[in-house]
Write a protein that holds these residues in place. Sequence first.
Motif, PDB file in Angstrom:
ATOM      1  N   LEU A 249      92.525  52.399 -14.525  1.00  0.00           N
ATOM      2  CA  LEU A 249      93.023  52.124 -15.859  1.00  0.00           C
ATOM      3  C   LEU A 249      93.223  53.634 -16.046  1.00  0.00           C
ATOM      4  O   LEU A 249      94.337  53.901 -17.508  1.00  0.00           O
ATOM      5  N   GLN A 250      92.079  54.688 -15.544  1.00  0.00           N
ATOM      6  CA  GLN A 250      92.052  55.901 -16.248  1.00  0.00           C
ATOM      7  C   GLN A 250      93.057  56.517 -15.902  1.00  0.00           C
ATOM      8  O   GLN A 250      93.593  57.723 -16.563  1.00  0.00           O
ATOM      9  N   ASN A 251      93.729  56.082 -14.313  1.00  0.00           N
ATOM     10  CA  ASN A 251      94.178  57.524 -14.163  1.00  0.00           C
ATOM     11  C   ASN A 251      96.161  57.208 -14.451  1.00  0.00           C
ATOM     12  O   ASN A 251      96.938  57.521 -14.835  1.00  0.00           O
ATOM     13  N   ALA A 252      96.201  55.646 -14.648  1.00  0.00           N
ATOM     14  CA  ALA A 252      97.571  55.239 -15.316  1.00  0.00           C
ATOM     15  C   ALA A 252      97.527  55.869 -16.488  1.00  0.00           C
ATOM     16  O   ALA A 252      98.567  56.202 -17.518  1.00  0.00           O
ATOM     17  N   ASP A 253      95.466  55.940 -17.651  1.00  0.00           N
ATOM     18  CA  ASP A 253      96.506  56.923 -18.515  1.00  0.00           C
ATOM     19  C   ASP A 253      96.787  58.479 -18.555  1.00  0.00           C
ATOM     20  O   ASP A 253      97.006  58.269 -19.379  1.00  0.00           O
ATOM     21  N   ARG A 254      96.367  58.933 -18.103  1.00  0.00           N
ATOM     22  CA  ARG A 254      96.369  59.860 -17.642  1.00  0.00           C
ATOM     23  C   ARG A 254      97.868  60.360 -16.986  1.00  0.00           C
ATOM     24  O   ARG A 254      98.676  61.397 -17.793  1.00  0.00           O
ATOM     25  N   LEU A 255      98.512  59.382 -16.491  1.00  0.00           N
ATOM     26  CA  LEU A 255      99.708  59.295 -15.864  1.00  0.00           C
ATOM     27  C   LEU A 255     100.705  59.778 -17.433  1.00  0.00           C
ATOM     28  O   LEU A 255     101.552  59.942 -17.509  1.00  0.00           O
ATOM     29  N   LEU A 256     100.788  58.774 -17.998  1.00  0.00           N
ATOM     30  CA  LEU A 256     100.996  57.411 -19.577  1.00  0.00           C
ATOM     31  C   LEU A 256     100.715  59.184 -20.256  1.00  0.00           C
ATOM     32  O   LEU A 256     102.126  59.456 -20.815  1.00  0.00           O
ATOM     33  N   ARG A 257     100.135  59.971 -20.196  1.00  0.00           N
ATOM     34  CA  ARG A 257      99.453  61.006 -20.777  1.00  0.00           C
ATOM     35  C   ARG A 257     100.685  62.054 -20.887  1.00  0.00           C
ATOM     36  O   ARG A 257     101.204  62.993 -21.369  1.00  0.00           O
ATOM     37  N   GLN A 258     100.755  62.519 -19.371  1.00  0.00           N
ATOM     38  CA  GLN A 258     101.740  63.349 -18.571  1.00  0.00           C
ATOM     39  C   GLN A 258     103.506  63.096 -19.428  1.00  0.00           C
ATOM     40  O   GLN A 258     103.750  64.087 -19.548  1.00  0.00           O
ATOM     41  N   LEU A 259     103.064  61.794 -19.111  1.00  0.00           N
ATOM     42  CA  LEU A 259     105.137  61.533 -19.313  1.00  0.00           C
ATOM     43  C   LEU A 259     105.205  61.536 -21.026  1.00  0.00           C
ATOM     44  O   LEU A 259     106.241  62.400 -21.332  1.00  0.00           O
ATOM     45  N   ASP A 260     104.424  61.259 -21.271  1.00  0.00           N
ATOM     46  CA  ASP A 260     104.605  61.327 -22.593  1.00  0.00           C
ATOM     47  C   ASP A 260     104.507  63.033 -23.411  1.00  0.00           C
ATOM     48  O   ASP A 260     105.505  63.527 -24.183  1.00  0.00           O
TER      49      ASP A 260
END
Length: 532
Positions: free
Chosen positions: A449-460
């Motif tokens: 979940l932490q990795n997914a959160d970082r990925l979403l932030r990068q996408l944003d």
Amino acid sequence: MRWSRNSSDAASAASSGRLPSLVWLIPLAAALICAALAYQSVSRRGPAITIRFLNAEGLEAGKAAVKYRDVEIGTVEAITLASDRSHVVAEVRLTEDARRFAVKGTRFWVVRPRVDAGGISGLGTVLSGAYIGVDAGHSRETETHFTGLETPSAVRRDDDGARYVLHGDSLGSVDIGSPVYYRRVQVGRVSGVMLDKNGTGVSLDVFVDQQYQQYVGTNTRWWQASGLDLRLDANGLTLNTQSLAAVMLGGIAFQTPPGESIGTAAPDGAAFPLAQDEAAAMRHADGPAAPVVMKFTQSLRGLTVGAPVDFRGIQLGEVTRIGVEFDPKTREFTLPVALNLYPERLGRRYLESVQHSDTNAGKALLLKLVASGLRGQLRTGNLLTNQLYIALDMFPKAPPARVDLNVQPIELPTVPNTLEELQVQIADIAKKLDQVPFEQLGHNLNEALQNADRLLRQLDTQLTPQARDTLASAEKTFSAANAVLQQDSPMQADMHEALTQLTQTLRSLNALADYLEQHPESLVWGKAKSGQ
């Protein structure tokens, strides 16, 4: 004159000499009369007897009478306390006419207000005082010392009727004086109760009046009619009872099973078994019981002695004993349950197949049934009370089991019930769940979940602006295409005209193909002129 005086003096003297003799005759006559009365009273006195009672409640010396059928036959002259103070002794003088009561077998008791199984008795003594009742004996041997009864005799020896003996497991609410019923009509009463010598049951003496004696035969069944018989079956709710007196005070009932004759008349003193209820009394004769043992490992809470053992709804026996055993080798506990089974309840054809075969036919049949899956199983008989019973049934998928016919009683194999199997399966699932590393899975999931959160932030931050430009270009392209595809657009008109010309060209080509197929030589010589 002198002569006359002498004469009068002589007469006076003579009269004075007779007067004393007349005076003394009066007391003499009175004494003779008293002696005659005393002799008559003494001659009319009967024998003196003594009666032993536990207490003298209600009795008064000189006043309490002795009565037989409400006729006075004696008087209590004195009441004394025994030297050991354990009882009292009433000295009774019977009348001469009651001399025949001073024989062996005569019974005495104190009549006082009493409430017992026979009802309320002795109310007349509230005003007149207690007295001693008598039941005459039939012996010719005289007796002067008696032991009184503590309760009145329910049946007198002069009553006409027959006496029977009933043997049962327990007394229940029956007592001396309890009524005896035949088809809910009172026809007798209980006259005596006694505990068996071996202590395993009770014996009851019952008396049936002479006019109803004809209904007691060798096929008569007896049962306790105390309490309420409440049943819930396919016919609905059924309540059976004899009478209000039987419900409150207990009672005994007898009848012949439906479809059977009374049989020969039962003789006086005949013995009968006493069942606990009507259903048990009317049940078909079971024959000898076959003792069997079943061993269980699950809890027996809810299983009681007397619980039924049935085969697909047919009761084949009952539980007689419940125990527990410890095996030192395996260090496990087993719960043996002793049963009494009645093979004759399996039906006429089963009995015929066994009786017409050799003596080992029953054992061979048992082995065959066990090999086919015959097992015992605990089942719940009542969801409200959680009462258990033992069911005999066929379980074809049950694990193989062996039966040792040389050991008595025979041990039949068992299987766990469905609830137990479900509990075992749930326990296995719980055990497997305990082996799952939920903590590690939770840690890994948290990292994912932490990795997914970082990925979403990068996408944003990086891809979102480019995605917005791409979406804008796509929107312009779709708008242009929509404008081209509209019906009133020039593009739509040009395309319609081109399609029309293309259709005409295809028709000309089809006509040329048909002509060449019919005139292939035209490819060399050309098209023939018209008329050639």
